[in-house]
Design an enzyme around this catalytic site. Structure first.
Site, mmCIF file in Angstrom:
data_model
loop_
_atom_site.group_PDB
_atom_site.id
_atom_site.type_symbol
_atom_site.label_atom_id
_atom_site.label_comp_id
_atom_site.label_asym_id
_atom_site.label_seq_id
_atom_site.Cartn_x
_atom_site.Cartn_y
_atom_site.Cartn_z
ATOM 1 C CB SER A 37 -0.926 0.016 1.218
ATOM 2 O OG SER A 37 -0.205 0.415 2.364
ATOM 3 C CE LYS A 38 1.295 7.687 -3.364
ATOM 4 N NZ LYS A 38 0.779 8.296 -4.590
ATOM 5 N NE ARG A 39 -2.568 3.249 5.739
ATOM 6 C CZ ARG A 39 -2.092 2.308 6.561
ATOM 7 N NH1 ARG A 39 -1.211 2.617 7.469
ATOM 8 N NH2 ARG A 39 -2.510 1.063 6.467
#
Ligand code: GLU
Length: 499
Positions: A254-256
């Site tokens: 995930s980008k987070r």
């Protein structure tokens, strides 16, 4: 039956490489079967959907070369009325019911379902819904209360006994007991807006989708969706779920958590050749029967099969701690292979864009210096990993303002103090050769090293760093020819100052 598939992104963020891979597999399947590839923008979440996200998804698909949708793009939000009508038809047909649970009690369960839908867990979050007292309310009574303005949600009436089953093309037979599926909400109470599973199914029916190809995280939603198809009396498409793409520690990418490495446009911005990244993506969860890795688009289309998709999740190997491994090594290797071997005519416009972006492009590259440009690119591309290298490591070929790599200077210039005198001497002797090319400069360098009593290697390595700022690169004599007589001599003299 003509194959009809769709890519259905939600424009609520960047284009995740996993989603891009889903798009590619849909596209490959459509192109192989002579079917239709459609794009449906799932923009029903007005709060989270943005134009910016939509633009970046569209740009990503364009960059990958898979934006030749066969029909108008469908915007899911425009179909909300149809979704609502479908749910109300199901109420009329006794396949769904209005749930008049008062707001206070309902709030809790609706929110729960919403969260679960978003997380796509499709989890069994409440068999207690099955004892919903409104399930058996007569249609008359239900219509009367709705007519009187009482707020309601609409829920699907899931059979109490039996099980749902389907054959996933990738994951094989799937089964789930009805008792594990709640009477799922089709329309939210209050604004009676349609929920995710309903919208997807109604749109897929409307668009005549024959094969649903999407991430494995939707596998559990599929049981619910099949119930909706059945209730609507529609034929159920085939399903092919794709393995997930995981971080090295097996966490979901995930980008987070993992940053830009998961976003498709990062690869465009960091100098990937679109065809190379497309080739790499195709191999995330699939391999052709002959295991050939580098494939032309035609080969990929010909060899692709949903049956050949793996069930095990793909691992995306990168290290946040090492800049050279900012993304999967195989992706970088693949990109380097493309840069090294693709037709020069295809590479040139990409290099041009990179040089232009860095202020290194000159008008003469289009005219007089065209042969020089082609020769230079062909020479230096052999070792490059990304298009960025043409303006980075390759800067010295295009500009006199370039930096010397510290390690290269330490290794090739600073180790031998005699280079302070040797380099100007070498400059003088190569200045004298006529004509000036790879062979004659080699001759001059070798003769000079002999007369100076030093190994040719010392001068070759020093010259490479003097002329390009780097410790590695193409054959030194080719570099002399490419950089040219005057610039070479000047750089040899300048490098003497670094010794
Ligand atoms: N909009 C969904 C997503 O982005 C896709 C749903 C589907 O392909 O059925 O995950």
């Amino acid at each position: 039956m003509t194959v009809r598939v769709r890519f259905a992104p939600s424009p609520t963020g960047y284009l995740h490489i996993g989603a891009a891979r889903s798009a590619l597999f849909n596209w490959l399947f459509a192109r192989q079967t002579g079917g239709k590839f459609l794009l449906r923008v799932e923009d029903t979440d007005a709060q989270r959907s943005t134009d910016e996200s939509l633009r970046s998804i569209i740009a990503g698909l364009e960059w990958l070369g898979i934006s030749d949708y066969d029909e108008e793009v469908v915007f899911q939000s425009a179909n909300a009325e149809k979704h609502r009508a479908a749910a109300l038809r199901l109420v009329e047909a006794d396949k769904a019911y209005r749930d008049f649970t008062p707001k206070a009690e309902r709030a809790d369960t609706n929110v729960k379902q919403e969260i679960a839908d978003r997380a796509r867990k499709g989890a069994n979050e409440g068999a207690d819904h099955r004892s919903n007292s409104f399930r058996d309310l007569s249609l008359e009574e239900s219509n009367r209360r709705a007519g009187a303005g009482e707020p309601f949600a609409v829920r699907l009436k899931v059979a109490r006994e039996g099980k749902s089953s389907f054959e996933d093309i990738v994951y094989g037979p799937q089964e789930r007991d009805y008792s594990e599926i709640e009477d799922l909400v089709l329309l939210r109470s209050g604004d009676v807006s349609p929920l995710y599973n309903l919208s997807v199914v109604v749109d897929d029916i409307e668009m005549g989708i024959t094969h649903v190809i999407r991430g494995q995280d939707h596998l559990t939603n599929t049981h619910k969706q099949i119930l909706i198809y059945d209730a609507l009396g529609a034929g159920v498409p085939r399903f092919a779920h794709l393995p997930l793409i995981l971080a090295p520690n097996k966490a979901k990418l995930s980008k987070r958590k993992h940053g830009e490495v998961v976003s498709l446009t990062t690869y465009r911005d960091r100098g990937f050749v679109p065809a190379a990244f497309r080739n790499y993506l195709a191999l995330l969860g699939w391999a052709p029967p002959d295991d050939q890795e580098i494939m032309s688009l035609e080969e990929m289309i010909r060899k692709f099969s949903l049956e050949g998709v793996h069930r095990s999740n793909a691992i995306f190997n990168f290290s946040e701690l090492d800049a050279r491994q900012w993304t999967d090594q195989k992706a970088l290797w693949m990109n380097a292979e493309y840069i090294r071997t693709m037709p020069l005519a295809e590479l040139l416009p990409m290099v041009r864009a990179e040089l232009e972006a860095e202020g290194l492009w000159k008008a003469e590259y289009e005219t007089d210096a065209r042969p020089w440009l082609e020769k230079t690119i062909d020479l230096i591309r052999q070792r490059f990993m990304t298009l960025k290298d043409f303006s980075g490591q390759g800067r010295a070929y295009f500009s006199d303002e370039f930096e010397y790599d510290d390690a290269a200077v330490a290794k090739n210039l600073k180790k031998e103090t005699r280079l302070k005198e040797l380099l100007p001497g070498l400059a003088a002797s190569i200045e004298a050769v006529e004509p000036f090319n790879a062979e004659t400069s080699e001759g001059a360098l070798r003769a000079f090293s002999e007369s100076a009593g030093v190994k040719a290697g010392l001068l070759i390595n020093a010259s490479r760093t003097a002329l390009t700022g780097q410790a590695v690169g193409p054959s030194m004599f080719e570099i002399f020819e490419i950089i040219g007589r005057e610039r070479s001599a000047r750089r040899l003299r300048a490098a003497a100052q670094l010794v």
